[in-house]
Design an enzyme around this catalytic site. Structure first.
Site, PDB file in Angstrom:
ATOM      1  N   GLU A  75      81.614 -51.912  17.947  1.00 46.00           N
ATOM      2  CA  GLU A  75      81.613 -51.475  16.547  1.00 46.00           C
ATOM      3  C   GLU A  75      81.909 -49.984  16.414  1.00 46.00           C
ATOM      4  OE1 GLU A  75      79.311 -53.455  17.773  1.00 46.00           O
ATOM      5  OE2 GLU A  75      79.188 -55.240  16.493  1.00 46.00           O
ATOM      6  N   PHE A 137      64.981 -61.022  13.658  1.00 41.11           N
ATOM      7  CA  PHE A 137      66.043 -60.913  14.653  1.00 41.11           C
ATOM      8  C   PHE A 137      67.192 -60.077  14.085  1.00 41.11           C
ATOM      9  CE2 PHE A 137      69.985 -62.695  16.598  1.00 41.11           C
ATOM     10  CZ  PHE A 137      69.777 -62.180  17.865  1.00 41.11           C
ATOM     11  N   GLN A 138      67.620 -59.096  14.847  1.00 44.63           N
ATOM     12  CA  GLN A 138      68.717 -58.194  14.470  1.00 44.63           C
ATOM     13  C   GLN A 138      68.475 -57.503  13.124  1.00 44.63           C
ATOM     14  OE1 GLN A 138      72.446 -60.330  15.172  1.00 44.63           O
ATOM     15  NE2 GLN A 138      72.403 -59.583  17.280  1.00 44.63           N
ATOM     16  N   LYS A 187      71.895 -61.041   3.869  1.00 44.57           N
ATOM     17  CA  LYS A 187      72.718 -62.247   3.933  1.00 44.57           C
ATOM     18  C   LYS A 187      72.590 -63.108   2.679  1.00 44.57           C
ATOM     19  CE  LYS A 187      74.170 -65.797   7.175  1.00 44.57           C
ATOM     20  NZ  LYS A 187      73.923 -66.432   8.481  1.00 44.57           N
ATOM     21  N   MET A 506      85.047 -29.448  30.441  1.00 44.56           N
ATOM     22  CA  MET A 506      84.462 -28.442  29.548  1.00 44.56           C
ATOM     23  C   MET A 506      83.021 -28.135  29.936  1.00 44.56           C
ATOM     24  SD  MET A 506      85.041 -26.359  27.219  1.00 44.56           S
ATOM     25  CE  MET A 506      86.272 -26.601  25.940  1.00 44.56           C
TER      26      MET A 506
HETATM   27  C1  LIG Z   1      79.475 -38.511  23.207  1.00 49.10           C
HETATM   28  C2  LIG Z   1      79.422 -37.177  23.855  1.00 49.10           C
HETATM   29  N1  LIG Z   1      78.641 -36.956  24.929  1.00 49.10           N
HETATM   30  C3  LIG Z   1      78.595 -35.750  25.530  1.00 49.10           C
HETATM   31  C4  LIG Z   1      79.348 -34.710  25.077  1.00 49.10           C
HETATM   32  C5  LIG Z   1      79.290 -33.347  25.762  1.00 49.10           C
HETATM   33  N2  LIG Z   1      80.602 -32.995  26.333  1.00 49.10           N
HETATM   34  C6  LIG Z   1      81.472 -32.186  25.703  1.00 49.10           C
HETATM   35  S1  LIG Z   1      82.910 -32.005  26.526  1.00 49.10           S
HETATM   36  C7  LIG Z   1      82.378 -32.988  27.780  1.00 49.10           C
HETATM   37  C8  LIG Z   1      83.263 -33.272  28.946  1.00 49.10           C
HETATM   38  C9  LIG Z   1      84.466 -34.045  28.563  1.00 49.10           C
HETATM   39  O1  LIG Z   1      85.207 -34.375  29.716  1.00 49.10           O
HETATM   40  P1  LIG Z   1      86.659 -34.934  29.566  1.00 49.10           P
HETATM   41  O2  LIG Z   1      86.717 -35.960  28.519  1.00 49.10           O
HETATM   42  O3  LIG Z   1      87.150 -35.340  30.910  1.00 49.10           O
HETATM   43  O4  LIG Z   1      87.443 -33.681  29.022  1.00 49.10           O
HETATM   44  P2  LIG Z   1      87.791 -32.320  29.795  1.00 49.10           P
HETATM   45  O5  LIG Z   1      86.852 -31.289  29.302  1.00 49.10           O
HETATM   46  O6  LIG Z   1      87.638 -32.571  31.249  1.00 49.10           O
HETATM   47  O7  LIG Z   1      89.202 -32.074  29.394  1.00 49.10           O
HETATM   48  C10 LIG Z   1      81.077 -33.439  27.537  1.00 49.10           C
HETATM   49  C11 LIG Z   1      80.313 -34.287  28.461  1.00 49.10           C
HETATM   50  C12 LIG Z   1      80.140 -34.973  23.928  1.00 49.10           C
HETATM   51  N3  LIG Z   1      80.891 -34.019  23.372  1.00 49.10           N
HETATM   52  N4  LIG Z   1      80.182 -36.192  23.363  1.00 49.10           N
END
Ligand SMILES: Cc1ncc(C[n+]2csc(CCOP(=O)(O)OP(=O)(O)O)c2C)c(N)n1
Ligand SMILES: [Mg+2]
Lengths: 613, 78
Positions: A75, A137-138, A187, A506
């Site tokens: 979803e 439920f749900q 529902k 990052m």
């Molecule tokens: C749902 C979610 N969980 C955690 C984060 C924290 N976060 C920000 S950037 C990142 C790393 C992303 O890695 P990738 O998609 O490989 O991108 P890169 O920075 O390596 O280009 C994380 C874990 C986030 N922004 N969103």
């Protein structure tokens, strides 16, 4: 904004007996909805059944359904598809999910749409009214969960109000500052025997009064005089445009306004595309990872006008030191709560952006305003040249920026681009050109990893003739990787590009800067996903990995030219960093431009020129 | 410093929770809270006595003014 926003004066079905579910489907049709995203489950089956019957009876001669349903893997995917559809088209995105887990999986997209002001309507199934509060439920407390993050949530307990409620949900989603609206539908309400009215909305007196006030707000002559008096005195004016310009469809008005008076424009992450990023007076993105020349322009400007922009902490980490030389700050926004929230302003207007900008343009033209900004323009042109974006061009490893440059050479600023969150997102924002608004789709204020893939699905469905590229990270894409299969199943020609730096780039960049290089949670040694085989297994006929920088150009060409879904993983330099960087809470004067972009300190004569101001 | 907020809102299930929740979850202490229907039974008046620093409170008032089912927010002292 949708295809048929105005149903005929007397609805052809007015007075007919319909079930609640049929009422829902009819209102969706009346609102001009042409695409639905959703996942079935016990508590929403009446609506899906009514939709099935509607599509069967109203199919075109070619068998085309009027409201096709796109079913995701999760979803959350439906929510982001609807959001991508909304962002790319400007229409309201619609998602339909079941109760409990279906609804809770939708919380993230709803908060994401709220944070980026994206119009979305979510219809959730709910347990029957008699079972509400019984831990059935749900059963999930959708009203509480969504109430805290949506623009508004309705729990429909009185079937007689269902029709007006759903219609009002669309009005709320698209009016004022757009946002997500959730309609929680037990529902038994879906199964109720109702009489269709074909018209009518809820009263919502407070909201409507505020909307009327801002819709009718017009700039007085005195306000125009004050604005242009300040502009006349300014030597270094700057416009700062945000996502509000895109949301309001005010990009043409902004371009006309900037052109009329020669005003340079920088945009926030959400504002990218508000002006053509290739224009001479476009300074591209400002902020934490903005271009050096945009951030220097903010440092230098003596007049700053924020348009549909909210000085968020990625732009304005140190509000008291932001635009320190600006003697005049102006702000136009549809939301009174944003004006002066972070940065006190000297001049403000709450109202629709396009109208305000048209009025200012007309007033300035009529009064012969023609600021002489030749010196400022020359300064900015020099700054764009001397502090141009750059990277390690000599490295034997593939640099992410080189990949994006290659894409740009083919796309020429015309592609619709979605992203995950992280370094790849910032590189894409920095390095790709965008001619028009609604081409750049990114989770800005929430920064939700996993946004890119489903958003690209929604965008491709909204604009079937456009080149749609998901520029994703190797870990972001895994969050909704189930949607790879959705792309292949629907045979959408989406191009999926993964910039693979072997993990959470990052996060590692921050850990290198602020945590002594201790890669807690971001170093994941051991087996790595074989993306190419995964994409092939999901049905991608074109799926490749690129590790040789000499093959970059031809691989990108083949990837983008493929007629169908295509997947490309590029092994990039795992240590590449995003520059420039203004650290969290830092001022632009503390910007670090990195080893490949000249800073003012590095270019002494320019530093002196900057100091002149 | 204690502040009194007087909020007119649509008299419906959920509205009370949304408005009170806004304050309760954001480092703003509610000392007293009353809600009652006005002469127009579809509209209720909520009176909140809250403590919190002024900028934080101002932000909350702006947020409350954004809620769809809120009609009016008055703050004293403003
Ligand atoms: C749902 C979610 N969980 C955690 C984060 C924290 N976060 C920000 S950037 C990142 C790393 C992303 O890695 P990738 O998609 O490989 O991108 P890169 O920075 O390596 O280009 C994380 C874990 C986030 N922004 N969103
Ligand atoms: Mg990565």
């Amino acid at each position: 904004m949708n295809a048929q926003p105005n149903p005929p004066a007397i609805h052809p079905r007015a007075g007919q007996p319909l079930t609640g579910a049929e009422v829902i489907v009819q209102v969706l049709a009346d609102e001009g909805v042409q695409m639905l995203f959703g996942y079935a489950g016990g508590a929403i089956l009446p609506v899906f059944d009514a939709l099935y019957r509607h599509n069967a009876t109203h199919a075109g001669e070619d068998g085309r359904e009027p409201m096709p349903l796109v079913v995701p893997a999760n979803e959350q995917g439906a929510g982001f598809m609807a959001a991508g559809y909304a962002r790319a088209s400007g229409k309201v995105g619609v998602a339909i999910v079941t109760s409990g887990p279906g609804a809770t999986n939708m919380v993230t997209p709803v908060q994401d749409c709220m944070a980026d002001s994206i119009p979305l309507v979510v219809v959730c199934g709910q347990v029957g009214t008699a079972a509400l509060g019984s831990d059935a439920f749900q059963e999930a407390p959708v009203h509480h969960l969504m109430g805290a993050c949506a623009k508004h949530v309705f729990l429909v307990t009185d079937p007689a109000r269902l029709e007006a409620t759903l219609r009002s949900a669309f009005m709320l989603a698209r009016s004022g500052r757009p946002g997500p609206v959730v309609v929680d539908c037990p529902k038994d309400v879906q199964n109720a025997a109702l009489r269709f009215h074909g018209e009518g909305e809820l009263a919502l007196p407070g909201y409507r009064a505020r909307l009327r006030r801002s819709d009718q707000a017009a700039l007085s002559d005195a306000e125009c005089v004050a604005f242009f008096e300040a502009l006349r005195r300014a030597r270094r004016p700057l416009l700062y445009a945000g996502g509000g310009v895109v949301a309001a469809g005010a990009a043409p008005a902004l371009r006309a306004f900037a052109d009329a008076f020669g005003l340079p424009v920088t945009t926030s992450l959400m504002g990218i595309g508000a002006v053509d990023t290739r224009a001479p007076l476009a300074l591209h993105m400002l902020g934490m990872h903005g271009t050096a020349y945009a951030n220097y322009a903010v440092e230098d400007c003596d007049f700053l006008c924020a348009l549909g922009a909210r000085f968020d902490d990625r732009v304005c980490g140190a509000p008291d030191r932001f635009a320190p030389r600006a003697r005049f700050l102006a702000q136009v926004d549809i939301d009174p709560g944003e004006v002066g929230k972070v940065k006190p302003v000297h001049w403000q207007h709450v109202g629709p952006l396009a109208r305000a900008l048209d009025r200012l343009t007309a007033w300035g033209r009529a009064h012969g305003v023609r600021p002489d900004l030749a010196e400022w323009h020359a300064h900015l042109a020099r700054s764009k040249r001397d502090h141009a974006m750059n990277y390690d061009r000599a490295s034997p490893l593939i640099q992410p920026q080189a990949v994006l440059e290659a894409i740009d050479r083919h796309a020429q600023g015309r592609a619709i681009v979605s992203t995950g969150v992280g370094q790849h997102q910032m590189w894409a924002a920095q390095w790709l050109a965008f001619r028009e608004p609604r081409q750049w789709l990114t989770s800005g204020a929430m920064g939700t990893m996993g946004f890119g893939l489903p958003a690209a699905v929604g965008a491709q469905l909204a604009r079937p003739d456009s080149l749609v590229i998901d520029i994703d990270g190797d870990t972001s894409i895994r969050m909704n990787a189930g949607e790879l299969e959705t792309i292949a199943r629907l045979e959408l020609p989406v191009k999926v590009l993964v910039l693979d730096n072997g993990g959470d780039g990052m996060v590692r960049q921050w850990q290198r800067l602020y945590y002594g290089g201790r890669f807690a949670a971001s170093a994941r040694p051991g087996r790595r996903r074989d993306f190419v085989r995964a994409a092939q297994a999901d049905g991608f006929a074109w799926a490749r990995r690129l590790d040789d920088r000499n093959a970059l150009e031809q691989t990108i060409a083949a990837f983008l030219a493929f007629d169908g879904p295509a997947f490309l993983e590029v092994a990039i330099d795992p240590d590449a960093c995003v520059y420039p960087m203004v650290g969290p809470g830092a001022s632009y004067a503390q910007m670090v431009t990195g080893p490949h972009i000249a800073s003012r300190e590095a270019a002494a004569p320019l530093a002196a020129a900057g100091a002149m101001f | 410093m204690p502040h009194t907020l007087s909020i007119l809102l649509q008299n419906e299930a959920g509205t009370l929770l949304r408005v009170a929740g806004l304050f309760a979850t954001r480092s703003c202490n509610i000392d007293a809270l009353t809600v009652r229907a006005t002469d127009d039974p579809s509209i209720a008046r909520m009176v909140l006595e809250v403590r919190g620093d002024v900028p934080a409170l101002d932000r909350l008032v702006q947020k409350a003014r954004r809620l769809v089912d809120v009609l009016e927010v008055e703050q004293s002292p403003p």
